[in-house]
Design an enzyme around this catalytic site. Structure first.
Site, mmCIF file in Angstrom:
data_model
loop_
_atom_site.group_PDB
_atom_site.id
_atom_site.type_symbol
_atom_site.label_atom_id
_atom_site.label_comp_id
_atom_site.label_asym_id
_atom_site.label_seq_id
_atom_site.Cartn_x
_atom_site.Cartn_y
_atom_site.Cartn_z
ATOM 1 N N LYS A 147 0.839 -1.204 0.000
ATOM 2 C CA LYS A 147 0.000 0.000 0.000
ATOM 3 C C LYS A 147 0.875 1.256 0.000
ATOM 4 O O LYS A 147 2.068 1.194 0.311
ATOM 5 C CB LYS A 147 -0.919 -0.008 1.223
ATOM 6 C CG LYS A 147 -0.180 0.015 2.557
ATOM 7 C CD LYS A 147 -1.119 -0.228 3.733
ATOM 8 C CE LYS A 147 -0.340 -0.282 5.035
ATOM 9 N NZ LYS A 147 -1.200 -0.612 6.180
ATOM 10 N N ARG B 63 -10.921 0.107 14.762
ATOM 11 C CA ARG B 63 -10.767 0.941 13.574
ATOM 12 C C ARG B 63 -11.790 0.500 12.531
ATOM 13 O O ARG B 63 -12.704 1.225 12.213
ATOM 14 C CB ARG B 63 -9.322 0.803 13.073
ATOM 15 C CG ARG B 63 -8.907 1.793 12.045
ATOM 16 C CD ARG B 63 -7.412 1.756 11.779
ATOM 17 N NE ARG B 63 -6.967 0.511 11.160
ATOM 18 C CZ ARG B 63 -5.733 0.282 10.737
ATOM 19 N NH1 ARG B 63 -4.798 1.207 10.883
ATOM 20 N NH2 ARG B 63 -5.407 -0.856 10.177
ATOM 21 N N HIS C 244 -6.224 -7.242 13.174
ATOM 22 C CA HIS C 244 -5.011 -6.417 13.106
ATOM 23 C C HIS C 244 -4.573 -6.042 14.516
ATOM 24 O O HIS C 244 -5.393 -5.689 15.355
ATOM 25 C CB HIS C 244 -5.319 -5.164 12.277
ATOM 26 C CG HIS C 244 -4.101 -4.381 11.893
ATOM 27 N ND1 HIS C 244 -3.002 -4.939 11.273
ATOM 28 C CD2 HIS C 244 -3.801 -3.057 12.022
ATOM 29 C CE1 HIS C 244 -2.092 -3.998 11.041
ATOM 30 N NE2 HIS C 244 -2.543 -2.857 11.489
ATOM 31 N N ARG D 67 1.048 -10.501 7.158
ATOM 32 C CA ARG D 67 0.970 -9.340 6.270
ATOM 33 C C ARG D 67 2.182 -8.448 6.530
ATOM 34 O O ARG D 67 2.194 -7.633 7.448
ATOM 35 C CB ARG D 67 -0.328 -8.564 6.551
ATOM 36 C CG ARG D 67 -1.598 -9.431 6.422
ATOM 37 C CD ARG D 67 -2.848 -8.585 6.603
ATOM 38 N NE ARG D 67 -2.896 -7.899 7.877
ATOM 39 C CZ ARG D 67 -3.491 -8.371 8.976
ATOM 40 N NH1 ARG D 67 -4.112 -9.558 8.958
ATOM 41 N NH2 ARG D 67 -3.490 -7.675 10.089
ATOM 42 N N TYR E 50 14.035 31.353 4.403
ATOM 43 C CA TYR E 50 12.805 32.042 4.828
ATOM 44 C C TYR E 50 12.748 32.227 6.345
ATOM 45 O O TYR E 50 13.151 31.348 7.101
ATOM 46 C CB TYR E 50 11.585 31.206 4.455
ATOM 47 C CG TYR E 50 11.270 31.139 2.984
ATOM 48 C CD1 TYR E 50 11.054 32.294 2.227
ATOM 49 C CD2 TYR E 50 11.158 29.903 2.349
ATOM 50 C CE1 TYR E 50 10.747 32.211 0.879
ATOM 51 C CE2 TYR E 50 10.843 29.813 1.009
ATOM 52 C CZ TYR E 50 10.635 30.979 0.274
ATOM 53 O OH TYR E 50 10.322 30.885 -1.044
ATOM 54 N N CYS F 15 12.812 24.664 2.362
ATOM 55 C CA CYS F 15 11.833 25.271 1.452
ATOM 56 C C CYS F 15 11.153 24.167 0.639
ATOM 57 O O CYS F 15 11.421 22.997 0.848
ATOM 58 C CB CYS F 15 12.509 26.253 0.505
ATOM 59 S SG CYS F 15 13.668 27.381 1.293
ATOM 60 N N ASP G 235 11.633 23.428 -2.483
ATOM 61 C CA ASP G 235 12.520 22.783 -3.462
ATOM 62 C C ASP G 235 13.981 22.774 -3.073
ATOM 63 O O ASP G 235 14.812 22.275 -3.831
ATOM 64 C CB ASP G 235 12.424 23.513 -4.812
ATOM 65 C CG ASP G 235 10.988 23.835 -5.168
ATOM 66 O OD1 ASP G 235 10.170 22.908 -5.187
ATOM 67 O OD2 ASP G 235 10.692 25.028 -5.386
HETATM 68 C C1 LIG Z 1 -0.435 -1.631 6.822
HETATM 69 C C2 LIG Z 1 -1.007 -2.887 7.293
HETATM 70 C C3 LIG Z 1 -0.177 -4.014 7.518
HETATM 71 C C4 LIG Z 1 1.331 -3.961 7.433
HETATM 72 O O1 LIG Z 1 1.874 -3.506 8.640
HETATM 73 P P1 LIG Z 1 3.445 -3.369 8.861
HETATM 74 O O2 LIG Z 1 3.562 -2.887 10.261
HETATM 75 O O3 LIG Z 1 3.924 -2.354 7.866
HETATM 76 O O4 LIG Z 1 4.052 -4.700 8.620
HETATM 77 C C5 LIG Z 1 -0.804 -5.192 7.861
HETATM 78 N N1 LIG Z 1 -2.152 -5.276 7.984
HETATM 79 C C6 LIG Z 1 -2.964 -4.226 7.797
HETATM 80 C C7 LIG Z 1 -4.441 -4.388 7.955
HETATM 81 C C8 LIG Z 1 -2.419 -2.992 7.458
HETATM 82 O O5 LIG Z 1 -3.234 -1.940 7.287
#
Ligand SMILES: *Cc1c(COP(=O)(O)O)cnc(C)c1O
Length: 365
Positions: free
Chosen positions: A29, A124, A152, A208, A251, A298, A300
């Site tokens: 992602k 969440r 998660h 994951r 700046y 800045c 750039d």
């Molecule tokens: C982003 C995400 C992960 C990956 O987590 P890491 O800490 O980067 O390994 C796994 N599961 C879900 C649902 C996520 O949103």
């Protein structure tokens, strides 16, 4: 940015071996945490990964358009109208609420591949265990393929294990309920990078893996030696000049030279994702030495102090923002610490203006 795909593959190999028989779902992602989702996905698949995950449907469509055919799980919300795209592109969607299921059904009455997100403590997305079974049964009855159930972790990166273990217990309890209700689940997954490294006895069918696959440390509480950083972020010196004691730089005149100095300008800024919070704080590497940012970053460009370098740098000299030069090294973790954030945000923030150059083993020598 130089993206070392061999380093990425070596991280994948490390996890594949460490987690066996659990398999990896490569999380790509947010443009693979800034590293480039298409290239990273190809590298993952070349390393034997057979499943990818993204947050948004649009991210999955980008991968399909690039010819990636392995299953892709979409974690997050999508406009129910786009369920037709999910079906057409053989994407695996996450269902996390009844409302969402009802809306999606209006567009695609059957045939979608689904994973259900169970909330075990993150609060969440997803129903809690009291409401999840009914939803799982509805998904199956709809004629969707309820292939997976996942949850998660909220604190897998922290020393204390209690909350994560409690999350696993709730998840297991839900699997039991599904079994009793004769809802057959093929793919079970709970762990992110930190969770997979620490709880590798109880991580089910897939892990994951996101952050750690990029060689970024998944926790401030423990350090994984085997991870190889994938990303180097470089620039060059655009200009070198002497300034006088009392001169101000950039700046807002937030830096006033305490003595005569030699300073160098670097053509990178917050427009590239180099955080403005690094003003008067961050350091870069030039000639293998740390050089401090003076004045504000800045859009750039920014200016660094090079007075201490034995040889005055010149236009075109290499500047390392993240990575190694000579004996010195600047990590995404170091920048995160200066900014009060996490390494994830540092690499995700690097914008599309920065060219990504992909290094493979064959063009490394
Ligand atoms: C982003 C995400 C992960 C990956 O987590 P890491 O800490 O980067 O390994 C796994 N599961 C879900 C649902 C996520 O949103």
């Amino acid at each position: 940015m130089e993206i070392d795909l061999s380093a990425y593959k070596s991280n994948i190999a490390f996890f594949t071996k460490k987690l066996f028989p659990t398999k990896l779902m490569a999380v790509v992602k947010s443009n693979a945490y800034g590293h480039g989702a298409v290239e990273i996905s190809h590298a993952a698949i070349e390393s034997g990964v057979d499943r990818l995950a993204v947050a948004f449907l649009e991210e999955a469509l980008e991968l399909r358009a690039a010819g990636i055919t392995v299953p892709i799980l979409v974690f997050n919300y999508f406009n129910p109208r786009y369920a037709v795209e999910a079906l057409k592109n053989k994407l695996t969607i996450t269902i996390y609420s009844r409302r969402q299921l009802e809306e999606i059904k209006k567009h695609i009455p059957s045939g979608l591949k689904v994973h259900l997100n169970l909330d075990t403590g993150m609060r969440r997305l997803g129903p809690d265990i009291n409401n999840a079974l009914e939803l799982a049964i509805d998904i199956s009855r709809t004629g969707y393929d309820l292939e997976g159930v996942y949850t998660h972790f909220a604190v897998a990166d922290e020393k204390k294990e209690q909350f994560t273990l409690a999350q696993v217990l709730i998840y297991k309890k839900f699997l039991e309920e599904l079994k009793k209700a004769r809802v057959n689940i093929k793919i079970r997954h709970v762990a992110n990078s930190a969770g997979a490294l620490r709880f590798n006895e109880s991580i089910f069918d897939y892990a994951r893996i996101g952050v750690a696959s990029y060689g970024l440390q998944p926790s401030e509480e423990f350090y994984i030696d085997e991870l190889m950083p994938v990303l180097t972020w470089k620039s060059v010196v655009s200009y070198v000049k002497k300034i006088k004691k009392g001169d101000s730089v950039s700046y807002g005149r937030t830096f006033i030279a305490p003595r005569d100095m030699t300073v160098a300008t670097i053509p990178v800024g917050y427009g590239d994702g180099y955080n403005r919070g690094l003003s008067n704080k961050g350091e870069v590497l030039i000639s293998g030495k740390r050089c401090r940012i003076i004045g504000r970053v800045c859009m750039d460009q920014f200016v660094v102090d090079v007075s201490h370098l034995p040889q005055k740098p010149k236009m075109g000299d290499e500047v390392v923002l993240i990575g190694t030069q000579g004996e010195e090294n600047i990590t995404a973790e170091e920048l995160a610490k200066l900014l009060g954030t996490i390494n994830y945000e540092i690499t995700c923030a690097i914008t599309s203006r920065v060219p990504r150059i992909y290094l493979r083993r064959e063009n490394l020598t």
